[in-house]
Design a protein around this motif. Structure first.
Motif, PDB file in Angstrom:
ATOM      1  N   TYR A   1      -6.084   6.418  -1.946  1.00  0.00           N
ATOM      2  CA  TYR A   1      -6.707   5.455  -2.846  1.00  0.00           C
ATOM      3  C   TYR A   1      -7.385   4.342  -2.042  1.00  0.00           C
TER       4      TYR A   1
ATOM      5  N   TYR B   1      -0.319   0.330   8.240  1.00  0.00           N
ATOM      6  CA  TYR B   1      -0.360   1.408   7.246  1.00  0.00           C
ATOM      7  C   TYR B   1      -1.427   1.119   6.192  1.00  0.00           C
ATOM      8  N   ARG B   2      -2.272   2.106   5.938  1.00  0.00           N
ATOM      9  CA  ARG B   2      -3.264   2.026   4.873  1.00  0.00           C
ATOM     10  C   ARG B   2      -3.326   3.375   4.163  1.00  0.00           C
ATOM     11  N   SER B   3      -3.649   3.336   2.889  1.00  0.00           N
ATOM     12  CA  SER B   3      -3.723   4.565   2.107  1.00  0.00           C
ATOM     13  C   SER B   3      -4.917   5.410   2.534  1.00  0.00           C
ATOM     14  N   THR B   4      -4.727   6.713   2.543  1.00  0.00           N
ATOM     15  CA  THR B   4      -5.842   7.640   2.732  1.00  0.00           C
ATOM     16  C   THR B   4      -6.177   8.355   1.424  1.00  0.00           C
TER      17      THR B   4
ATOM     18  N   ASP C   1       1.018   4.202  -2.864  1.00  0.00           N
ATOM     19  CA  ASP C   1       0.734   5.554  -2.374  1.00  0.00           C
ATOM     20  C   ASP C   1       1.803   6.539  -2.850  1.00  0.00           C
ATOM     21  N   GLN C   2       3.056   6.104  -2.786  1.00  0.00           N
ATOM     22  CA  GLN C   2       4.170   6.996  -3.096  1.00  0.00           C
ATOM     23  C   GLN C   2       4.455   7.110  -4.594  1.00  0.00           C
TER      24      GLN C   2
ATOM     25  N   TYR D   1       0.833  -1.201   0.000  1.00  0.00           N
ATOM     26  CA  TYR D   1       0.000   0.000   0.000  1.00  0.00           C
ATOM     27  C   TYR D   1       0.874   1.261   0.000  1.00  0.00           C
ATOM     28  N   TRP D   2       1.939   1.232   0.786  1.00  0.00           N
ATOM     29  CA  TRP D   2       2.852   2.385   0.836  1.00  0.00           C
ATOM     30  C   TRP D   2       3.486   2.629  -0.531  1.00  0.00           C
TER      31      TRP D   2
ATOM     32  N   TYR E   1       2.519   5.489  -7.449  1.00  0.00           N
ATOM     33  CA  TYR E   1       1.526   5.160  -8.469  1.00  0.00           C
ATOM     34  C   TYR E   1       1.457   6.222  -9.564  1.00  0.00           C
TER      35      TYR E   1
END
Length: 258
Positions: free
Chosen positions: A197, A192-195, A109-110, A105-106, A112
């Motif tokens: 997507y 950690y989870r995306s805020t 997030d960074q 996920y990280w 994509y």
């Protein structure tokens, strides 16, 4: 008393939202010649009732280096892919567990937007190797992230063979990713989870095909965040349980006395 109990119950529900449950989904995943192993599905539906899985296209990235991608217009085409949603660490073949899920996920997030959505062949290929690295080789330590060892080895690829034109740009792209992963992932919190997507890990129910990382370009619902109660919240939960038991007994005594 009943109103008090109901009010306290509502407060407890708002303080501790329930988790979404895993479900089976199926549908075609189309390879759109992105030059890495990613496909898109606009027709995933829940097996239980046929309702749509998402109101936006679902972009799926392969994270398992050892099997084939489940794409419609690929070699050995699969008309319909079958997944378990919310598969978590069970969709990761390597030994990273929850740390690997957070790492995937990280990573998107960074990178994509810069490496995939607006990226070149060179950056997209680098991103694919980083996804494979986490999905297969990463075990929670910086030492396990290596460009030349394990299942994912970008140092062996000539990007020209895959439609690219600049080997030095490819080397620079994967070096940047691997350096960032070594510096960040070992201390990244496992929750950690995306805020930004909505993301999920899909486990393929057919062992011939890859597990996938799903990404939807929409803000995730608040309930997808992993909630860890504080000591105060844990005490509140215990108090609510005691009050609930007291309230039930109180109501029963009143009803039995009528």
């Amino acid at each position: 008393m009943q109103k008090v109990i109901l009010g306290l119950s509502a407060a407890l529900v708002m303080a501790f939202p329930s988790f979404s449950k895993a479900a089976f989904v199926s549908g075609p995943v189309t390879y759109e010649f992105s030059l890495i192993y990613s496909g898109t599905s606009q027709d995933l539906t829940y097996d239980a009732d046929g309702s749509p899985y998402s109101d936006v296209p679902v972009l799926l990235f392969c994270i398992d280096h050892a099997t084939n991608p489940p794409f419609v217009n690929f070699v050995d085409p699969v008309p319909i892919a079958h997944f378990d949603t919310k598969a978590g660490a069970s969709a990761i073949k390597g030994g990273s567990g929850a740390a690997g899920e957070a790492a995937l996920y990280w990573l998107l997030d960074q990178y994509y937007v810069s490496y995939y959505k607006n990226g070149s062949v060179e950056t997209r290929r680098a991103l694919q190797y980083a996804l494979w690295e986490i999905g297969n080789d990463y075990n929670g330590t910086a030492a396990s992230i290596n460009i030349a060892q394990g299942s994912s080895r970008p140092s062996l690829e000539n990007v020209v063979d895959y439609g690219g034109s600049d080997q030095l740009a490819f080397v620079s792209a994967y070096t940047t990713l691997y350096d960032a992963m070594r510096a960040t992932l070992p201390t990244l919190r496992r929750t950690y989870r995306s805020t930004v997507y909505t993301m999920d890990l899909f486990r393929n129910r057919d062992p011939r095909y890859q597990h996938m990382l799903a990404l939807m370009e929409k803000t995730p619902p608040a309930s997808t965040a992993v909630h860890v109660p504080t000591l105060g919240q844990a005490a509140l939960m215990a108090l609510m349980s005691m009050l609930g038991l007291f309230g039930v007994n109180y109501i029963r005594r009143r009803e039995s006395g009528r």
